[in-house]
Design an enzyme around this catalytic site. Sequence first.
Site, PDB file in Angstrom:
ATOM      1  N   SER A 246       2.730  -1.585   3.096  1.00 34.08           N
ATOM      2  CA  SER A 246       3.614  -2.092   2.063  1.00 34.08           C
ATOM      3  C   SER A 246       4.320  -3.330   2.576  1.00 34.08           C
ATOM      4  O   SER A 246       4.345  -3.594   3.784  1.00 34.08           O
ATOM      5  CB  SER A 246       4.641  -1.033   1.649  1.00 34.08           C
ATOM      6  OG  SER A 246       5.621  -0.928   2.654  1.00 34.08           O
ATOM      7  N   LYS A 247       4.879  -4.035   1.618  1.00 32.32           N
ATOM      8  CA  LYS A 247       5.607  -5.251   2.004  1.00 32.32           C
ATOM      9  C   LYS A 247       6.789  -4.880   2.906  1.00 32.32           C
ATOM     10  O   LYS A 247       7.116  -5.576   3.845  1.00 32.32           O
ATOM     11  CB  LYS A 247       6.103  -5.963   0.747  1.00 32.32           C
ATOM     12  CG  LYS A 247       4.962  -6.607  -0.037  1.00 32.32           C
ATOM     13  CD  LYS A 247       5.360  -6.963  -1.454  1.00 32.32           C
ATOM     14  CE  LYS A 247       4.306  -6.489  -2.408  1.00 32.32           C
ATOM     15  NZ  LYS A 247       4.590  -6.678  -3.811  1.00 32.32           N
TER      16      LYS A 247
END
Length: 302
Positions: A246-247
């Site tokens: 994920s970011k």
Amino acid sequence: MSYVGRFAPSPTGPLHAGSLVAALASWLDARAHRGRWLVRLEDTDTPRCVPGADREILRQLDALGLAADAPPTWQSNRGDAYAAALQRLVDAGLAYPCGCSRREIDDALAAAGRKPPRHGERVYPGTCRPERGGLKGKPARAWRVIVGRDDAPVVIRWHDRRLGEQAQDVTHEVGDFVLKRADGPWAYQLAVVVDDAAQGITDVVRGEDLADNTPRQIHLQRLLGLPTPRYLHTPLVRDAHGDKLSKQTGAPPLDVTQPLAALRAASGVLGLGDPAPSATTVADWLAAAVAAWTERWLRAAV
Ligand code: GLU
């Protein structure tokens, strides 16, 4: 009913290998069904949005050959529709203002002998519910939807095209969840339900991390009298520690200078292998991927 699908990224950063899996799957499913595919930028969570990330995502999709059938839409333009939906729920006695801080919620849970889970949901103890006296003079901070009662819980059963039969007791596992947040933004759950219905989405194809949000969305669809789309939640890409890419955990942006390599990696995660090892253009590769997807997900269904 003709198929309408969508990819609905939050512009909190550029696409990464994990978000491409969801984008590719939803695009392939729409093409395999000869349907329409829309792109919706979910920028309601303004504190987390990164300026320019929306344009970057659109540029990446373009470089990957994932073309949409209509211009993209932005949730930040849709506040009136979300306000109207909230008002309908309030008028029907199904949503209410909440004046609790996070601390007060934790204290109330502790007093009731219920520990807030370290991860996941803080099940709202119902302090500001209308039948318990409402705000009791506190200023309204957030708006919540009513999710059943202890003696009549909302249990949502639903079918996922990949995960099979699913069920969640939303009353006890989630509780009255937020529709409009204390810091102002519209909550994802309300915005996604209103927009999926407004755009006529028949099929939601997205990452498996969102599967446990689906019962909340189905609950809202039912309260608002909106149709429930079909759902397919795609496998997640994990990093070396087994955590979802994920970011937030620093996933690197997708390198779209090598679109075929990126698409091949995503198709591997989707269990399609490489549908066209000898393809040298994105268009050729995508055509083979649509055929592979059709074989994998549609043939059994007809
Ligand atoms: N905007 C959400 C996200 O990027 C996805 C919403 C959805 O597909 O329902 O995590």
